[in-house]
Write an enzyme that holds these catalytic residues in place. Structure first.
Site, PDB file in Angstrom:
ATOM      1  CB  CYS A   2      34.211 -46.733 -63.377  1.00  0.00           C
ATOM      2  SG  CYS A   2      35.310 -45.641 -62.481  1.00  0.00           S
ATOM      3  NE  ARG A  27      28.863 -47.171 -65.957  1.00  0.00           N
ATOM      4  CZ  ARG A  27      27.686 -47.273 -65.378  1.00  0.00           C
ATOM      5  NH1 ARG A  27      26.589 -47.254 -66.104  1.00  0.00           N
ATOM      6  NH2 ARG A  27      27.580 -47.396 -64.079  1.00  0.00           N
ATOM      7  CD1 TRP A  75      34.023 -39.003 -63.914  1.00  0.00           C
ATOM      8  CD2 TRP A  75      33.943 -39.607 -61.753  1.00  0.00           C
ATOM      9  NE1 TRP A  75      33.693 -37.897 -63.173  1.00  0.00           N
ATOM     10  CE2 TRP A  75      33.638 -38.223 -61.850  1.00  0.00           C
ATOM     11  CE3 TRP A  75      33.956 -40.192 -60.500  1.00  0.00           C
ATOM     12  CZ2 TRP A  75      33.344 -37.445 -60.741  1.00  0.00           C
ATOM     13  CZ3 TRP A  75      33.672 -39.413 -59.395  1.00  0.00           C
ATOM     14  CH2 TRP A  75      33.362 -38.052 -59.516  1.00  0.00           C
ATOM     15  CG  ASN A 101      31.653 -48.221 -60.849  1.00  0.00           C
ATOM     16  OD1 ASN A 101      31.973 -47.124 -60.398  1.00  0.00           O
ATOM     17  ND2 ASN A 101      30.433 -48.491 -61.254  1.00  0.00           N
ATOM     18  N   GLY A 102      33.561 -47.788 -58.013  1.00  0.00           N
ATOM     19  CA  GLY A 102      33.108 -47.555 -56.647  1.00  0.00           C
ATOM     20  C   GLY A 102      34.259 -47.067 -55.784  1.00  0.00           C
ATOM     21  CD  GLU A 484      17.577 -29.629 -66.740  1.00  0.00           C
ATOM     22  OE1 GLU A 484      17.980 -29.662 -65.572  1.00  0.00           O
ATOM     23  OE2 GLU A 484      17.972 -30.418 -67.600  1.00  0.00           O
ATOM     24  CE  LYS A 488      20.727 -31.079 -69.569  1.00  0.00           C
ATOM     25  NZ  LYS A 488      20.416 -31.231 -68.238  1.00  0.00           N
ATOM     26  CD  GLU A 491      24.940 -31.211 -67.593  1.00  0.00           C
ATOM     27  OE1 GLU A 491      25.519 -32.197 -67.126  1.00  0.00           O
ATOM     28  OE2 GLU A 491      23.708 -31.155 -67.731  1.00  0.00           O
ATOM     29  CG  HIS A 507      14.325 -10.204 -52.494  1.00  0.00           C
ATOM     30  ND1 HIS A 507      13.828  -9.288 -51.588  1.00  0.00           N
ATOM     31  CD2 HIS A 507      13.260 -10.705 -53.157  1.00  0.00           C
ATOM     32  CE1 HIS A 507      12.502  -9.259 -51.675  1.00  0.00           C
ATOM     33  NE2 HIS A 507      12.133 -10.111 -52.630  1.00  0.00           N
ATOM     34  CE  LYS A 610      22.878 -40.442 -69.274  1.00  0.00           C
ATOM     35  NZ  LYS A 610      22.530 -39.031 -69.134  1.00  0.00           N
TER      36      LYS A 610
HETATM   37  C1  F6R Z   1      22.543 -33.275 -65.837  1.00  0.00           C
HETATM   38  C2  F6R Z   1      22.496 -34.660 -65.424  1.00  0.00           C
HETATM   39  C3  F6R Z   1      22.643 -34.973 -63.978  1.00  0.00           C
HETATM   40  C4  F6R Z   1      21.703 -36.130 -63.577  1.00  0.00           C
HETATM   41  C5  F6R Z   1      21.950 -36.528 -62.121  1.00  0.00           C
HETATM   42  C6  F6R Z   1      21.008 -37.626 -61.671  1.00  0.00           C
HETATM   43  O1  F6R Z   1      22.344 -33.135 -67.203  1.00  0.00           O
HETATM   44  O2  F6R Z   1      22.361 -35.542 -66.219  1.00  0.00           O
HETATM   45  O3  F6R Z   1      22.414 -33.860 -63.180  1.00  0.00           O
HETATM   46  O4  F6R Z   1      20.388 -35.716 -63.765  1.00  0.00           O
HETATM   47  O5  F6R Z   1      23.274 -36.974 -61.974  1.00  0.00           O
HETATM   48  O6  F6R Z   1      21.165 -38.778 -62.447  1.00  0.00           O
HETATM   49  P1  F6R Z   1      20.080 -39.919 -62.465  1.00  0.00           P
HETATM   50  O7  F6R Z   1      18.850 -39.367 -63.085  1.00  0.00           O
HETATM   51  O8  F6R Z   1      20.683 -41.024 -63.277  1.00  0.00           O
HETATM   52  O9  F6R Z   1      19.848 -40.311 -61.034  1.00  0.00           O
END
Ligand code: F6R
Length: 615
Positions: A2, A27, A75, A101-102, A484, A488, A491, A507, A610
């Site tokens: 948010c 966000r 969000w 937010n929260g 990783e 990527k 998502e 396995h 994010k």
């Molecule tokens: C994936 C991604 C998330 C963040 C995770 C932690 O591309 O961005 O998996 O890495 O939410 O976020 P931070 O680093 O802000 O604690």
């Protein structure tokens, strides 16, 4: 999660708040809304979906012009992404508006009490109760800041709240517990936002809000108090990046820009960390060397991509310092009752510095008497503030939801911490440390070279857009790189993607291999431990024999893999432990291109946001 904006000044609040919301849309983008104080009243508009829907609504039905306003991009937590659940929420008289937010954990009890007192609530959110409670308190105090303090004392959970009341037309009030909120102070105007990006075009002068604080914004100043009304110490700081850092700068997506910025981000994170004698000096690490010498265990806590950085860091920490290192998902950490004491060093890795799971993990670690070192990209955020020490990554603002440049800089910071531990404990000689630093200094150029050769990777990604599954294999530090790469792809491309330790294949997961299934294999350097390299070459043959289409990421000059690679991606020669810094880059480009080819929104993937400020 948010995005929240508040404004008091002499400009059009609608324009300032909307511009701020555009900057914060990363966000959350389930709905957006805005409220403006004008003509003695309060006018609001809210719309489900992205900010553009709200902008269309405002074009069709403009709000009156005012110079005080608040806004929100959501969000969803409580209640689906509908118009009715969009913020701001208003009281029944339509005099007070609030954005949040929260999560307010006791909202059900409060809601029932309000209903008993005759209030009508229309949304499924936890937020709406706050608007009604503020209206009740304001009717007694006629002071929005005091009303906010009284309400906050009754709320449980994590919340950032920003509110405006038609009877105090030149005031915006904010409150913060466990969720981010920063204040921007301009000339005759003031701002509130979840992130400085929202007001950086207007001012670079910012104030950090502490836990359980309420801030009152007026044109001529800002007043901060605790929830109990006691005056609070205010810490001001200067935001040292400019507005262009949060623009796309000619790229189609922030993610493309951020991938391209990686050579600079890596170089910047190394800057200023070597003293005149060539020794590492990490200014922000305030844990005394004597205590670091006593450390008998390192525990890394992080989430998502940052967790993958931690998995890679483990190899460097254990190899260079011989201290045992555990890496734990922050969301799992405190629930397993981890064994911690004053000799454990906990490293919390977070780009945003606000991830609730990581914050809770570090609080738990400190309660057990452990020292916490944060590796973070966001100055003044909660995680570094609550840690004993911090090493900032210098990636600049990362806006795309999928983390790229922050990951590479987290790796650099982890290597620096590992070397520093080796230096203070004497497990690495000065010349050995200098040799690794020289290697790290070469990485920026190596990443640049990888980026210059990504044409075939993009083409390959486009050709795989119709596939349902892609697997990723790696060994040693290549294993977290495989994880990783898979994250990527999940998502961004919404594909089934999984990363495996190549040795685990036999396995179970090898049963997934079928004709033409794309499998990306991150091959370790043949110059490292050759046994690792030989083993993975065997793994490639095993999957190829079962029909897999192999996409092999291998070092320049490694000819042994050529006969088994359906597609070969070359990366520059780098020391084994540092190789994730280059091997990850093609996987970022691959995921970004595949997502684009599938018509997905690269910067704002579905269901995500994010800065994950809920547990
Ligand atoms: C994936 C991604 C998330 C963040 C995770 C932690 O591309 O961005 O998996 O890495 O939410 O976020 P931070 O680093 O802000 O604690």
């Amino acid at each position: 999660m948010c995005g929240i904006v508040g404004y008091v000044g002499s400009q059009s609040a609608l324009e300032v708040v909307l511009a701020g919301l555009r900057r914060l849309e990363y966000r959350g983008y389930d709905s957006a809304g805005i409220a403006v104080l004008a003509d003695g009243g309060l006018a609001a508009a809210r719309k489900a979906g992205k900010l553009v829907n709200l902008e269309k609504e405002l074009a069709a039905r403009p709000l009156p012009t005012g110079t005080t306003g608040i806004g929100h991009t959501r969000w969803a937590t409580h209640g689906g992404p509908t118009d009715a659940n969009a913020h701001p929420h208003l009281d029944n008289a339509g005099r007070v508006a609030v954005v949040h937010n929260g999560i307010i954990e006791n909202f059900a009890v409060l809601r029932a009490e309000l209903a008993e007192r005759g209030h009508e609530l229309f949304s499924e959110t936890d937020t709406e109760v706050v608007a009604h409670l503020l209206a009740e308190e304001f009717s007694v105090t006629a002071d929005l800041a005091e009303a906010m303090r009284l309400v906050c004392r009754r709320l449980e959970g994590a919340f950032t709240l920003v509110a405006a009341h038609a009877d105090e037309p030149d005031v915006v009030v904010g409150a913060r517990r466990n969720s981010p909120l920063v204040v921007g102070v301009g000339e005759g105007e003031a701002f509130l936002a979840s992130d400085v990006a929202a007001f950086i075009a207007h001012t670079r002068s910012a104030i950090e809000l502490g836990q359980d604080q309420v801030v009152e914004l007026r044109r001529d100043g800002v007043t901060v108090t605790g929830f109990d009304g006691s005056p609070a110490d205010v810490r001001s700081y200067h935001v040292d990046w400019d507005a262009s850092a949060a623009e796309k700068g000619g790229y189609d997506y922030f993610m493309l820009k951020e991938i391209a910025e990686q050579p600079k981000a890596v170089a910047d994170t190394l800057l200023g960390r070597i003293d005149a004698s060539g020794a590492l000096s990490l200014d922000e690490v305030r844990i005394p060397a004597s205590e670091l010498r006593e450390v008998d265990k390192v525990v890394i806590v992080a989430c998502g991509t940052a967790f993958h950085a931690g998995l890679i860091a483990k190899y460097a920490i254990e190899h260079w310092t011989r201290i045992p290192c555990e890496v734990e998902l922050a969301s799992e950490f405190r629930y397993r009752d981890p064994i911690l004491d004053s000799r454990s060093l906990v490293i919390a890795i977070s780009q945003s510095g606000e991830t609730m799971d990581t914050l809770m993990a570090l609080r738990h670690a400190r309660e057990q008497g452990s020292k916490v070192l944060a590796i973070c990209n966001t100055n003044g955020s909660t995680i570094p503030r609550e840690s004993d020490a911090v090493l900032y990554t210098h990636a600049g603002p990362e806006v795309a939801v999928a983390s790229t440049k922050a990951f590479l800089t987290q790796l650099v910071a982890c290597y620096l911490v590992a070397l520093y531990l080796g230096q203070v404990r004497g497990t690495k000689w000065g010349d050995e440390i200098r040799a690794v630093i020289r290697d790290l200094a070469q990485i920026s150029g190596a990443v640049e070279r990888v980026l210059e050769t990504m044409g075939p990777v993009r083409e390959l990604a486009r050709s795989l857009a119709h596939k349902d599954t892609v697997l990723f294999l790696g060994r040693h530090v290549g294993y977290p790189v495989a994880l990783e790469g898979a994250l990527k792809l999940k998502e961004l491309a919404y594909m089934h993607a999984e990363g495996f330790a190549a040795g685990e294949l036999k396995h179970g997961p090898i049963a997934l291999i079928e004709e033409d299934l794309p499998v990306v294999v991150v091959v370790p350097s043949p110059r490292g431990r050759s046994v690792l390299h030989d083993k993975i070459v065997s793994n490639i043959q095993e999957i190829r024999a079962r029909g897999a289409r192999t996409i092999v990421i291998a070092e320049e000059g490694d000819e042994t893999v050529v006969p088994y690679a359906d597609h070969l991606v070359r990366i520059p020669v780098t020391p084994v432990l540092l190789s994730p810094l280059v091997a990850t880059v093609p996987l970022q480009v691959f995921a970004c291109e595949l997502a684009t080819a599938r018509g997905n929104e690269v910067d704002q993937p579905r269901n995500l946001a994010k800065s994950v400020t809920v547990e």
